[in-house]
Design a protein around this motif. Structure first.
Motif, PDB file in Angstrom:
ATOM      1  N   LEU A  77     116.239  47.772  62.060  1.00  0.00           N
ATOM      2  CA  LEU A  77     117.520  48.019  60.676  1.00  0.00           C
ATOM      3  C   LEU A  77     117.601  46.276  60.809  1.00  0.00           C
ATOM      4  CD1 LEU A  77     118.805  51.244  59.459  1.00  0.00           C
ATOM      5  CD2 LEU A  77     117.235  50.258  58.462  1.00  0.00           C
ATOM      6  N   MET A  78     118.315  45.723  61.277  1.00  0.00           N
ATOM      7  CA  MET A  78     118.632  44.275  62.314  1.00  0.00           C
ATOM      8  C   MET A  78     118.167  43.185  62.048  1.00  0.00           C
ATOM      9  SD  MET A  78     119.041  44.911  65.986  1.00  0.00           S
ATOM     10  CE  MET A  78     117.868  44.596  67.257  1.00  0.00           C
ATOM     11  N   LYS A  85     124.663  40.405  56.115  1.00  0.00           N
ATOM     12  CA  LYS A  85     125.086  41.040  56.151  1.00  0.00           C
ATOM     13  C   LYS A  85     125.447  42.164  56.783  1.00  0.00           C
ATOM     14  CE  LYS A  85     130.257  43.286  54.401  1.00  0.00           C
ATOM     15  NZ  LYS A  85     130.802  43.782  53.365  1.00  0.00           N
ATOM     16  N   GLY A  86     124.078  42.702  56.674  1.00  0.00           N
ATOM     17  CA  GLY A  86     123.775  44.054  56.304  1.00  0.00           C
ATOM     18  C   GLY A  86     122.948  44.138  57.994  1.00  0.00           C
ATOM     19  N   ARG A  87     122.164  42.965  58.295  1.00  0.00           N
ATOM     20  CA  ARG A  87     122.099  42.924  59.315  1.00  0.00           C
ATOM     21  C   ARG A  87     122.358  42.642  60.420  1.00  0.00           C
ATOM     22  NH1 ARG A  87     118.207  39.535  56.625  1.00  0.00           N
ATOM     23  NH2 ARG A  87     119.412  37.851  56.601  1.00  0.00           N
ATOM     24  N   ALA A  88     123.507  42.164  59.970  1.00  0.00           N
ATOM     25  CA  ALA A  88     124.367  42.216  61.583  1.00  0.00           C
ATOM     26  C   ALA A  88     125.465  43.416  61.992  1.00  0.00           C
ATOM     27  CB  ALA A  88     125.372  40.953  60.850  1.00  0.00           C
ATOM     28  N   LEU A 116     123.949  37.363  66.903  1.00  0.00           N
ATOM     29  CA  LEU A 116     124.520  35.631  67.018  1.00  0.00           C
ATOM     30  C   LEU A 116     123.520  34.832  65.952  1.00  0.00           C
ATOM     31  CD1 LEU A 116     124.950  35.522  70.902  1.00  0.00           C
ATOM     32  CD2 LEU A 116     126.514  35.319  68.734  1.00  0.00           C
ATOM     33  N   ILE A 117     122.275  35.299  65.422  1.00  0.00           N
ATOM     34  CA  ILE A 117     121.503  34.331  64.732  1.00  0.00           C
ATOM     35  C   ILE A 117     121.944  34.737  63.025  1.00  0.00           C
ATOM     36  CG2 ILE A 117     119.041  35.096  63.108  1.00  0.00           C
ATOM     37  CD1 ILE A 117     117.790  35.570  66.032  1.00  0.00           C
TER      38      ILE A 117
END
Length: 218
Positions: A77-78, A85-88, A116-117
């Protein structure tokens, strides 16, 4: 419904819909999270999963304290979620599971890198990089970027004590004593420093005062 979801000769859409219906029944009506989790795992293993299904699988796995399963799904999911926002969020949860639930900080490195990306100056991720030996290969790459971003944000808001503290720690890691000293001075001036900060500032002052000076001919 659960059995239909596993039939290879059934249409994929029908299998997916039946599987989700079975999960709803097990989880919400019967209170059998274990069986709901099994159905979701079968959907994932059969290649029928979607982002929404994976999100539900990760939640159920976490509720069941199946941290390995939850981590595996969050690592997908990341990178799959549509929004930064969802990936973070997925990356942060994966990092926390590795560090706090599985006690495997090395496994957290991909999640930290992804976080951090998405958020180059994320406080929690940067502190992981600074404090964890397993993240040493990341340090030279991400800390200078984070320091630049933090400097830009402090220019806009120089009273952000949390970011000043992060800048101090990054400067210390990079042995940038001049930056560390200035940031310590700012923190102390804001009333957010402590006795240890004052002692560190004094030590840096002493070192800088006794450092060899380069004299240029006029």
């Amino acid at each position: 419904l659960a059995k239909l979801a596993t039939l290879d000769n059934a249409p994929k859409k029908q299998r997916l819909v039946s599987g989700i219906a079975a999960v709803d029944l097990y989880e919400k009506r019967l209170g059998e999270r274990g069986k709901a989790l099994e159905v979701l795992q079968k959907l994932e293993a059969s290649g029928l999963s979607t982002i929404k299904v994976r999100e539900r699988l990760a939640r159920l796995a976490a509720k069941a304290k199946n941290w390995t399963e939850a981590l595996g799904i969050l690592e997908k999911l990341m990178t799959e979620r549509d929004s930064s926002k969802g990936r973070a969020e997925a990356a942060r949860l994966a990092m926390v599971i590795c560090r706090e639930k599985l006690s495997k900080p090395k496994r957290a490195v991909p999640a930290v890198r992804q976080l951090l990306i998405e958020i180059p100056d994320d406080n929690e991720a940067i502190r992981f990089v600074l404090e964890s030996e397993v993240a040493s290969t990341l340090r030279d790459k991400v800390v200078p970027v984070a320091r630049r971003v933090v400097n830009e944000k402090l220019t806009a808001n120089p009273f952000d004590a949390e970011r000043i503290r992060l800048l101090i720690d990054m400067a210390a890691a990079e042995r940038a004593r001049d930056v560390q000293r200035v940031a310590l001075g700012c923190l102390i001036a804001l009333g957010a420093g402590d006795d240890e900060d004052a002692k560190i500032a004094a030590r840096i002052d002493t070192r800088m005062a006794t450092a060899p000076q380069t004299v240029l001919d006029a």
